[in-house]
Design a protein around this motif. Structure first.
Motif, PDB file in Angstrom:
ATOM      1  N   HIS A 117      52.967  13.968   0.070  1.00 59.06           N
ATOM      2  CA  HIS A 117      52.962  15.159  -0.785  1.00 59.06           C
ATOM      3  C   HIS A 117      53.754  16.283  -0.122  1.00 59.06           C
ATOM      4  O   HIS A 117      54.533  16.989  -0.771  1.00 59.06           O
ATOM      5  CB  HIS A 117      51.520  15.628  -1.036  1.00 59.06           C
ATOM      6  CG  HIS A 117      50.872  14.982  -2.234  1.00 59.06           C
ATOM      7  ND1 HIS A 117      51.406  15.055  -3.499  1.00 59.06           N
ATOM      8  CD2 HIS A 117      49.725  14.267  -2.363  1.00 59.06           C
ATOM      9  CE1 HIS A 117      50.609  14.417  -4.362  1.00 59.06           C
ATOM     10  NE2 HIS A 117      49.593  13.917  -3.692  1.00 59.06           N
ATOM     11  N   SER A 140      45.213  18.727  -4.372  1.00 54.68           N
ATOM     12  CA  SER A 140      45.277  17.586  -5.282  1.00 54.68           C
ATOM     13  C   SER A 140      43.885  17.311  -5.835  1.00 54.68           C
ATOM     14  O   SER A 140      42.969  18.117  -5.680  1.00 54.68           O
ATOM     15  CB  SER A 140      45.830  16.374  -4.541  1.00 54.68           C
ATOM     16  OG  SER A 140      44.872  15.915  -3.628  1.00 54.68           O
ATOM     17  N   GLY A 141      43.741  16.122  -6.442  1.00 53.47           N
ATOM     18  CA  GLY A 141      42.441  15.770  -6.993  1.00 53.47           C
ATOM     19  C   GLY A 141      41.434  15.416  -5.906  1.00 53.47           C
ATOM     20  O   GLY A 141      40.226  15.498  -6.105  1.00 53.47           O
ATOM     21  N   GLY A 184      42.814  19.333 -15.489  1.00 50.11           N
ATOM     22  CA  GLY A 184      43.646  20.384 -14.883  1.00 50.11           C
ATOM     23  C   GLY A 184      44.814  20.820 -15.764  1.00 50.11           C
ATOM     24  O   GLY A 184      44.941  22.018 -16.089  1.00 50.11           O
ATOM     25  N   ASP A 188      45.307  24.568 -17.691  1.00 54.65           N
ATOM     26  CA  ASP A 188      46.566  25.299 -17.498  1.00 54.65           C
ATOM     27  C   ASP A 188      47.177  25.654 -18.863  1.00 54.65           C
ATOM     28  O   ASP A 188      47.563  26.794 -19.118  1.00 54.65           O
ATOM     29  CB  ASP A 188      47.514  24.385 -16.691  1.00 54.65           C
ATOM     30  CG  ASP A 188      48.786  25.082 -16.244  1.00 54.65           C
ATOM     31  OD1 ASP A 188      49.005  26.236 -16.634  1.00 54.65           O
ATOM     32  OD2 ASP A 188      49.566  24.456 -15.499  1.00 54.65           O
ATOM     33  N   GLY A 275      48.990  17.615  -6.858  1.00 54.84           N
ATOM     34  CA  GLY A 275      48.903  17.759  -8.308  1.00 54.84           C
ATOM     35  C   GLY A 275      48.697  19.179  -8.801  1.00 54.84           C
ATOM     36  O   GLY A 275      49.314  19.607  -9.781  1.00 54.84           O
ATOM     37  N   ASN A 279      50.424  23.664 -11.337  1.00 56.44           N
ATOM     38  CA  ASN A 279      49.776  24.707 -12.149  1.00 56.44           C
ATOM     39  C   ASN A 279      50.662  25.950 -12.323  1.00 56.44           C
ATOM     40  O   ASN A 279      51.151  26.508 -11.340  1.00 56.44           O
ATOM     41  CB  ASN A 279      48.440  25.099 -11.491  1.00 56.44           C
ATOM     42  CG  ASN A 279      47.697  26.118 -12.299  1.00 56.44           C
ATOM     43  OD1 ASN A 279      47.814  27.313 -12.079  1.00 56.44           O
ATOM     44  ND2 ASN A 279      46.937  25.653 -13.284  1.00 56.44           N
ATOM     45  N   THR A 306      52.562  15.935  -8.895  1.00 60.59           N
ATOM     46  CA  THR A 306      51.503  14.938  -9.094  1.00 60.59           C
ATOM     47  C   THR A 306      51.970  13.624  -8.444  1.00 60.59           C
ATOM     48  O   THR A 306      53.128  13.486  -8.062  1.00 60.59           O
ATOM     49  CB  THR A 306      51.199  14.741 -10.591  1.00 60.59           C
ATOM     50  OG1 THR A 306      52.431  14.653 -11.279  1.00 60.59           O
ATOM     51  CG2 THR A 306      50.414  15.897 -11.150  1.00 60.59           C
ATOM     52  N   ASP A 307      51.063  12.664  -8.342  1.00 60.86           N
ATOM     53  CA  ASP A 307      51.366  11.444  -7.578  1.00 60.86           C
ATOM     54  C   ASP A 307      52.636  10.751  -8.073  1.00 60.86           C
ATOM     55  O   ASP A 307      52.813  10.546  -9.275  1.00 60.86           O
ATOM     56  CB  ASP A 307      50.170  10.487  -7.650  1.00 60.86           C
ATOM     57  CG  ASP A 307      49.027  10.985  -6.782  1.00 60.86           C
ATOM     58  OD1 ASP A 307      49.249  11.933  -6.002  1.00 60.86           O
ATOM     59  OD2 ASP A 307      47.932  10.426  -6.884  1.00 60.86           O
TER      60      ASP A 307
HETATM   61  O1  KG4 Z   1      48.144  14.777  -6.428  1.00 55.93           O
HETATM   62  P1  KG4 Z   1      47.509  14.239  -7.651  1.00 55.93           P
HETATM   63  O2  KG4 Z   1      48.393  13.757  -8.770  1.00 55.93           O
HETATM   64  O3  KG4 Z   1      46.540  13.054  -7.325  1.00 55.93           O
HETATM   65  C1  KG4 Z   1      45.733  13.042  -6.192  1.00 55.93           C
HETATM   66  O4  KG4 Z   1      46.243  12.625  -5.134  1.00 55.93           O
HETATM   67  O5  KG4 Z   1      44.579  13.498  -6.352  1.00 55.93           O
HETATM   68  O6  KG4 Z   1      46.548  15.382  -8.210  1.00 55.93           O
HETATM   69  C2  KG4 Z   1      45.797  15.220  -9.382  1.00 55.93           C
HETATM   70  C3  KG4 Z   1      45.036  16.515  -9.660  1.00 55.93           C
HETATM   71  C4  KG4 Z   1      44.050  16.362 -10.821  1.00 55.93           C
HETATM   72  O7  KG4 Z   1      42.820  16.916 -10.412  1.00 55.93           O
HETATM   73  C5  KG4 Z   1      44.693  17.179 -11.928  1.00 55.93           C
HETATM   74  O8  KG4 Z   1      43.775  17.744 -12.835  1.00 55.93           O
HETATM   75  C6  KG4 Z   1      45.412  18.252 -11.132  1.00 55.93           C
HETATM   76  O9  KG4 Z   1      45.948  17.569 -10.020  1.00 55.93           O
HETATM   77  N1  KG4 Z   1      46.492  18.892 -11.893  1.00 55.93           N
HETATM   78  C7  KG4 Z   1      46.478  20.185 -12.279  1.00 55.93           C
HETATM   79  C8  KG4 Z   1      47.659  20.390 -13.026  1.00 55.93           C
HETATM   80  N2  KG4 Z   1      48.368  19.209 -13.055  1.00 55.93           N
HETATM   81  C9  KG4 Z   1      47.629  18.306 -12.365  1.00 55.93           C
HETATM   82  N3  KG4 Z   1      45.574  21.151 -12.060  1.00 55.93           N
HETATM   83  C10 KG4 Z   1      45.839  22.361 -12.569  1.00 55.93           C
HETATM   84  N4  KG4 Z   1      46.949  22.649 -13.301  1.00 55.93           N
HETATM   85  C11 KG4 Z   1      47.883  21.705 -13.548  1.00 55.93           C
HETATM   86  N5  KG4 Z   1      48.969  22.003 -14.260  1.00 55.93           N
END
Ligand code: KG4
Ligand code: ZN
Length: 345
Positions: A117, A140-141, A184, A188, A275, A279, A306-307
């Motif tokens: 990341h 992230s998540g 998320g 947003d 992720g 935002n 995001t991933d």
């Molecule tokens: O990095 P990621 O894709 O996966 C992990 O490694 O966890 O992050 C996913 C997280 C989820 O909780 C998702 O709701 C959040 O990122 N997310 C956002 C937005 N886009 C993705 N949270 C807030 N605003 C966004 N635009």
């Protein structure tokens, strides 16, 4: 001229199957297959995630290679996510990468997802890259960390969440409002038409650079339940204002810690990753802080937040340059800290 290097990146740590082709630091293809099956359950179901990875992995890799306009024989190494993540999901990417590398007789490179990341900032693009040392807010998540990035593979966590991650806070708030997973991006979206000052939620008092979001979640749940007992349509009638208010509270918490970490370390190069860095409020407010605090802010391109496998491929590329290879006995690890210490528990 030195020989060019082509890396195939594979990411399968959670619920997105992704493959990317990177040539000399530039992305030629980055394909991501999202798994919509989890929407039915309000969160990622690990067993379903690994089954979907198994169905997706070959078509996703095939598509990435075709889109990049290369032949599989042009690939010099395969970089895959070793961890952290869901064991069943990681196993699919790891096993596929091992088999493909064996078939092509090329080296394997194991990548730490969280380093990935952060190192997404080094994908060759038009925009400027941060220089070392810089601070990275990785949100992230599964993680919320403020990282002091001293070099490509020398990273120190200055603070992290003691309970829920920021992405989890967004997703849980969305679930409380009855929105589907992952919430998320929806929060947003609806927040754009809302007033961030409409409702006030109390913020946690956590020392140093650590975070906590579980109290906010409980406070939010109690607030929604109380309001719903008075008016059952409360959420639908006020969705934009509720989303704007909870979002700005989460972003306030993240930015105030980031500001203190910058003051303490006297580092003004600030990056975001993960992720939640997609935002819009976080991105806008960081741009404002850039002027106010004389920061130099680095925000990844939307598709590298995001991933994605592009970030795995770029991390693999820097490992390739220092001959840091893995082998056929590589195993995935669910817990894997930023300094690559695995914790199997
Ligand atoms: O990095 P990621 O894709 O996966 C992990 O490694 O966890 O992050 C996913 C997280 C989820 O909780 C998702 O709701 C959040 O990122 N997310 C956002 C937005 N886009 C993705 N949270 C807030 N605003 C966004 N635009
Ligand atoms: Zn991630």
């Amino acid at each position: 001229m030195s020989k060019s290097i082509t890396i195939l990146g594979i990411e399968s740590s959670c619920d997105d199957t992704s493959a990317a082709v990177l040539k000399d630091g530039k992305i030629l293809a980055n394909i991501v297959a999202n798994q919509s099956i989890h929407k039915l359950y309000g969160g990622v179901v690990p067993e379903l995630a690994s089954r979907a990875h198994q169905q997706n992995i070959i078509p996703v890799v095939d598509q990435a290679i075709k889109l990049a306009g290369i032949k599989k024989e042009d690939i010099n190494a395969i970089a895959f996510t070793r961890g952290p993540g869901l064991m069943g999901s990681l196993l699919v990417g790891t096993s596929f990468s091992k088999a493909f590398a064996l078939g092509l007789n090329i080296p394997l490179i194991e990548v730490n997802h969280m380093q990935g990341h952060i190192l997404a900032h080094f994908i060759e693009e038009e925009q400027l890259k941060p220089s070392f040392p810089f601070l990275c807010l990785t949100v992230s998540g599964g993680h919320t960390q403020i990282v002091l990035v001293k070099d490509f593979f020398d990273m120190q966590i200055l603070g992290e969440t003691i309970d829920d991650a920021a992405g989890e806070a967004f997703d849980k708030a969305a679930k409380i409002m009855g929105l589907p997973y992952p919430g998320g991006p929806l929060v947003d979206k609806y927040a754009k038409d809302g007033n961030p000052k409409a409702y006030k939620f109390s913020k946690p008092q956590i020392p140093d650079f650590n975070f906590s979001f579980s109290g906010l979640k409980t406070g939010f749940m109690n607030f929604i339940n109380t309001e719903k007992s008075k008016n059952e349509h409360f959420v639908t009638e006020n969705l934009a204002d509720i989303c704007a208010s909870i979002q700005s509270t989460i972003i306030d918490i993240l930015l105030s810690k980031l500001e203190s970490a910058s003051k303490r370390t006297i580092i003004k190069q600030i990056a975001i990753a993960g992720g939640v860095s997609a935002n819009s409020e976080l991105r806008n407010r960081l741009n404002d802080l850039q002027k106010e605090l004389d920061w130099e802010v680095f925000i990844p391109k939307f598709e590298y937040c995001t991933d994605n496998a592009a970030m795995i491929a770029i991390t693999g590329y820097y490992k390739f340059l220092k001959n840091d290879f893995s082998n056929q006995s590589a195993t995935p690890v669910a817990r894997y800290d930023l300094n690559n210490k695995a914790n199997e528990l």
